[in-house]
Enzyme design. Structure first.
Site, PDB file in Angstrom:
ATOM      1  CD  GLU A   1      28.155   3.427 -23.036  1.00 54.72           C
ATOM      2  OE1 GLU A   1      27.217   3.930 -22.404  1.00 54.72           O
ATOM      3  OE2 GLU A   1      29.253   3.995 -23.186  1.00 54.72           O
TER       4      GLU A   1
ATOM      5  CG  ASP B   1      36.667   1.480 -18.086  1.00 52.47           C
ATOM      6  OD1 ASP B   1      35.836   1.430 -19.014  1.00 52.47           O
ATOM      7  OD2 ASP B   1      37.567   2.349 -18.029  1.00 52.47           O
TER       8      ASP B   1
HETATM    9 ZN   LIG Z   1      31.232   5.353 -19.769  1.00 58.59          ZN
END
Ligand SMILES: [Zn+2]
Length: 422
Positions: A278, A360
């Site tokens: 996040e 990611d």
């Molecule tokens: Zn995400």
């Protein structure tokens, strides 16, 4: 009926058939892959969890097909069926002030549209979610949510619509430009008050108390150079056992929120990895870029609206008298655009998936990638998200990459990072 009537009807029919076809493909694909857990997940994902995800996905997709047909029917009834014009004529009998009439029309229409959604929400919550063990919502809470939702949309939405109507009537030829500015300001305002004013109407937010987790997270925030106005746990479990984490607000109201179910079911390294992802969205300015993109699209929308206001074919073609009252101009345009834009949806979805890959990669650079992989597999399992979506359905709708692709990339990143360390 004119040429535009036929073009609009065709757009609605083609978009609806495509949506139904995609849902049907998704159902078939998931059903075909129900018997065997994909090889990449054979260790972590038990067969019964995989099959539950398949059944849950099929149930949701089948039900979505009812909604697809229903919303197309509603759109045609509102326009060709004369409901919009009828509703507006009704308000004319109540008030003779144009602005007041417009507001009343929006209030009626908003209430009508919310009410026809209720049976769908009821079925989704108390039949589908219930059947798969996700529903925690009581009937009383359902009613409360509905009423609070109505009040919030009325309190925020009606004054904004009043400003739009006033600009249309009083701001001259460039009204659409001022309307666009008002739209952007309104959107920012809602984002700003959302974490501290709107969200607490629906959920309780308490400071994160788990000390071990707190320390890990604070260390992660320092590593990433991020300042936040607090770590909160939200009582998401009072409605559903689905888990999640998110960032909300900006500037001084910026906060990090974890669903209680996420904190309960995941160990500290997993929560940390989810948060690192996040943080990636934030640090890579995904939120800002998306806001910018929508501001640009909004500009085009309002410019076209400014032009459309004078296009008699648009209104007469959709069974609305011309010149149309401003409230009807806004509504017609708002309803007419989506079927034409449906085929641009894969572009937006692809852009969102690109952001997910980037977040990611950011997470893998700031927390062990394997922790994120473990957290993701657990989230897929606990939320009964399918590991085998239909590729075309996924390309059209999914804001997140398919699990197999996403996890394979994380594993590549993880081995690349450990190689560069040795
Ligand atoms: Zn995400």
């Amino acid at each position: 009926m004119n040429t535009f009537s036929i073009i609009f009807l065709l757009a609605v029919v083609i978009a609806t058939i495509t949506r139904l076809w995609l849902a049907q493909r998704h159902v078939s694909f998931v059903s075909t892959h129900r018997a065997i857990v994909p090889a990449a997940f054979s260790e972590e994902m038990p067969l019964d969890a995989h099959q539950k995800a398949a059944d849950y996905t099929v149930a949701k997709s089948r039900f979505s097909m009812v909604g697809i047909v229903f919303s197309a029917a509603v759109l045609l009834l509102l326009t060709f069926g004369g409901i919009l014009q009828g509703l507006h004529d009704l308000t004319a009998g109540v008030l003779d002030n144009e602005l007041g009439r417009g507001i009343l029309f929006f209030a009626f229409l908003g209430l009508l549209m919310s009410l026809i959604e209720v049976p769908f929400d009821l079925y989704r919550t108390f039949v589908i979610e219930e059947k798969f063990g996700f529903n925690k919502m009581t009937r009383a809470l359902f009613v409360k949510d509905f009423l609070v939702g109505l009040v919030v949309s009325a309190v925020l939405g009606l004054p904004f619509l009043a400003i739009l109507l006033w600009l249309m009537a009083a701001a001259g030829d460039n009204w659409w430009l001022y309307a666009w500015v008002a739209g952007v300001v309104f959107w920012l305002f809602v984002q700003f008050i959302s974490p501290t004013v709107i969200a607490p109407l629906f959920n309780k937010f308490s400071p994160l108390e788990n000390q071990e987790l707190r320390q890990r997270i604070e260390a992660l925030l320092t590593r990433c150079g991020f300042q936040s106005k607090g770590l909160f746990v939200m009582d998401g479990s009072k409605r559903s056992s689905h888990g999640n984490a998110y960032f909300t607000g900006f500037g001084k109201s910026k906060r990090i929120v974890f669903f209680d179910t996420l904190v309960e079911r995941h160990d500290a390294p997993e929560v940390e990895a989810v948060l690192a992802h996040e943080l990636g969205h934030f640090k890579l300015r995904h939120v800002l870029k998306l806001t910018g993109l929508f501001a640009v699209l909004g500009f085009i929308f309002f410019w076209m609206l400014g032009e459309a206001k004078h296009a008699s074919w648009l209104f007469t073609g959709l069974n609305v008298s011309f010149p149309a009252p401003d409230a009807l101009v806004l509504t017609i345009f708002y309803l007419v655009v989506p079927p034409f834009l449906f085929f641009l949806r894969p572009l937006l979805a692809a852009y969102l998936r690109k952001n997910e890959f980037e977040a990611d990669a950011y997470a893998a650079a700031h927390a062990p990638a394997n922790d994120l992989v473990r957290a993701l597999v657990k989230l897929y399992k606990d939320n009964a998200s399918t590991l085998t979506p239909d590729p075309l359905h996924s390309a059209f709708y999914d804001s997140h990459p398919p699990a197999a692709v996403r996890i394979a990339r994380l594993q590549q990143l993880s081995s690349a990072i450990s190689e560069s360390r040795t």
